[in-house]
Write an enzyme that holds these catalytic residues in place. Sequence first.
Site, PDB file in Angstrom:
ATOM      1  N   LYS A 259       0.686  -1.065  -0.055  1.00 29.74           N
ATOM      2  CA  LYS A 259       0.111  -0.099  -0.181  1.00 29.74           C
ATOM      3  C   LYS A 259       0.823   1.316   0.089  1.00 29.74           C
ATOM      4  CE  LYS A 259      -2.136   1.961   3.765  1.00 29.74           C
ATOM      5  NZ  LYS A 259      -2.070   3.118   3.968  1.00 29.74           N
TER       6      LYS A 259
ATOM      7  N   ASP B 274     -13.814  14.881  -3.686  1.00 26.08           N
ATOM      8  CA  ASP B 274     -13.921  16.033  -4.471  1.00 26.08           C
ATOM      9  C   ASP B 274     -15.316  16.024  -5.206  1.00 26.08           C
ATOM     10  OD1 ASP B 274     -13.428  18.642  -5.539  1.00 26.08           O
ATOM     11  OD2 ASP B 274     -11.277  18.325  -5.373  1.00 26.08           O
TER      12      ASP B 274
ATOM     13  N   LYS C  65      -7.507   8.216  -0.965  1.00 24.85           N
ATOM     14  CA  LYS C  65      -9.040   8.599  -0.188  1.00 24.85           C
ATOM     15  C   LYS C  65      -9.294   9.750  -1.151  1.00 24.85           C
ATOM     16  CE  LYS C  65      -7.673   6.462   4.163  1.00 24.85           C
ATOM     17  NZ  LYS C  65      -6.373   6.179   4.229  1.00 24.85           N
TER      18      LYS C  65
ATOM     19  N   ARG D 174       2.910  -1.175  10.878  1.00 22.80           N
ATOM     20  CA  ARG D 174       3.974  -1.242  11.868  1.00 22.80           C
ATOM     21  C   ARG D 174       4.307  -2.656  12.495  1.00 22.80           C
ATOM     22  NH1 ARG D 174       1.645   3.974  14.770  1.00 22.80           N
ATOM     23  NH2 ARG D 174      -0.247   2.783  13.745  1.00 22.80           N
TER      24      ARG D 174
ATOM     25  N   THR E 189     -11.286   4.868  11.094  1.00 21.77           N
ATOM     26  CA  THR E 189     -11.169   4.195  12.367  1.00 21.77           C
ATOM     27  C   THR E 189     -10.769   5.120  13.648  1.00 21.77           C
ATOM     28  OG1 THR E 189      -9.043   3.223  11.674  1.00 21.77           O
ATOM     29  CG2 THR E 189     -11.008   1.819  11.810  1.00 21.77           C
TER      30      THR E 189
ATOM     31  N   ASP F 180      -3.658   4.233  -1.903  1.00 20.57           N
ATOM     32  CA  ASP F 180      -4.628   4.734  -0.687  1.00 20.57           C
ATOM     33  C   ASP F 180      -4.594   6.528  -0.426  1.00 20.57           C
ATOM     34  OD1 ASP F 180      -5.889   5.060   1.585  1.00 20.57           O
ATOM     35  OD2 ASP F 180      -4.500   4.316   2.890  1.00 20.57           O
TER      36      ASP F 180
HETATM   37  O1  C5P Z   1       1.025   0.786  11.201  1.00 24.23           O
HETATM   38  P1  C5P Z   1      -0.447   0.283  10.769  1.00 24.23           P
HETATM   39  O2  C5P Z   1      -0.596  -1.162  10.944  1.00 24.23           O
HETATM   40  O3  C5P Z   1      -1.349   0.871  12.107  1.00 24.23           O
HETATM   41  O4  C5P Z   1      -0.719   0.896   9.907  1.00 24.23           O
HETATM   42  C1  C5P Z   1      -2.155   1.022   9.442  1.00 24.23           C
HETATM   43  C2  C5P Z   1      -2.303   1.573   8.045  1.00 24.23           C
HETATM   44  O5  C5P Z   1      -3.876   1.546   7.566  1.00 24.23           O
HETATM   45  C3  C5P Z   1      -1.809   2.925   7.794  1.00 24.23           C
HETATM   46  O6  C5P Z   1      -1.339   3.224   6.500  1.00 24.23           O
HETATM   47  C4  C5P Z   1      -3.045   3.854   8.221  1.00 24.23           C
HETATM   48  O7  C5P Z   1      -3.149   4.976   7.477  1.00 24.23           O
HETATM   49  C5  C5P Z   1      -4.135   2.766   7.500  1.00 24.23           C
HETATM   50  N1  C5P Z   1      -5.650   2.956   7.744  1.00 24.23           N
HETATM   51  C6  C5P Z   1      -5.755   2.887   9.099  1.00 24.23           C
HETATM   52  N2  C5P Z   1      -7.219   3.110   9.636  1.00 24.23           N
HETATM   53  C7  C5P Z   1      -7.939   3.468   8.808  1.00 24.23           C
HETATM   54  C8  C5P Z   1      -7.781   3.721   7.214  1.00 24.23           C
HETATM   55  C9  C5P Z   1      -6.360   3.587   6.646  1.00 24.23           C
HETATM   56  O8  C5P Z   1      -4.936   2.346  10.097  1.00 24.23           O
HETATM   57  N3  C5P Z   1      -9.430   3.486   8.979  1.00 24.23           N
END
Ligand code: C5P
Length: 231
Positions: free
Chosen positions: A32, A64, A61, A211, A119, A59
Amino acid sequence: MKREVIIACDFASAEATYAFLDQFTEEKPFVKIGMELFYAEGPAIVRALKARGHKIFLDLKLHDIPNTVKKAMAVLSRLDVDMCNLHAAGTKEMMSAAIEGLTRPDGTRPILLAVTQLTSTSEERMHDDLLISGSIQDCVRHYAKCAQEAGLDGVVCSPLEAGLVKEACGKAFFTVTPGIRFADGVVGDQVRITTPERAKEIGSDFIVVGRPITAADDPVAAYRRCVKEFE
Ligand code: C5P
């Protein structure tokens, strides 16, 4: 379609991204690319990762007016990404325009997903700031149905909401879910989380993992663990 793990490459530069991905000598993970990396490196990073053989979820998002989203989607489609997204809050008209822009002359197009409620948005903020009444679940269900009616392929949602989306829109409607943590891992700033195994049980088709893989001592081992638990 088989379930897949997508690695969130939340890096600030192409160099950092290559350094990370160079560790994967035996597999080509689905990756992603988010706003940070795309705004830093531009379309070149998409072309470069495609050339290296990765599938790409871009990603960005989009949100507009319909005409602007349609034209922007046409550009992303020519970049040959595998998956991209927009905000369902942009309305059904915007989502339909996005599909039009995304569809190539030969009828093919990338998978298009709608973000329902982020979220990071709590029910209280949704009520008070966005002036949307009802529960988060009601809103997610409604936005998912609107996305389906507009012709989209699925939604990005919390893994805990994947079940209700499947119930409302059917099994074939994709759920792509971030907020994944190993049972013994660091939670960090994510709130509504679950494990890869549980996400599979609830009905996620793709999990987006950042992460827990990118910050692991051994990212390749962490990726393989995710795949083993989820796919
Ligand atoms: O590091 P982590 O596993 O928390 O990363 C989750 C990824 O998913 C990040 O790129 C974050 O921006 C994305 N994301 C999220 N929650 C959302 C939409 C996207 O954590 N609702």
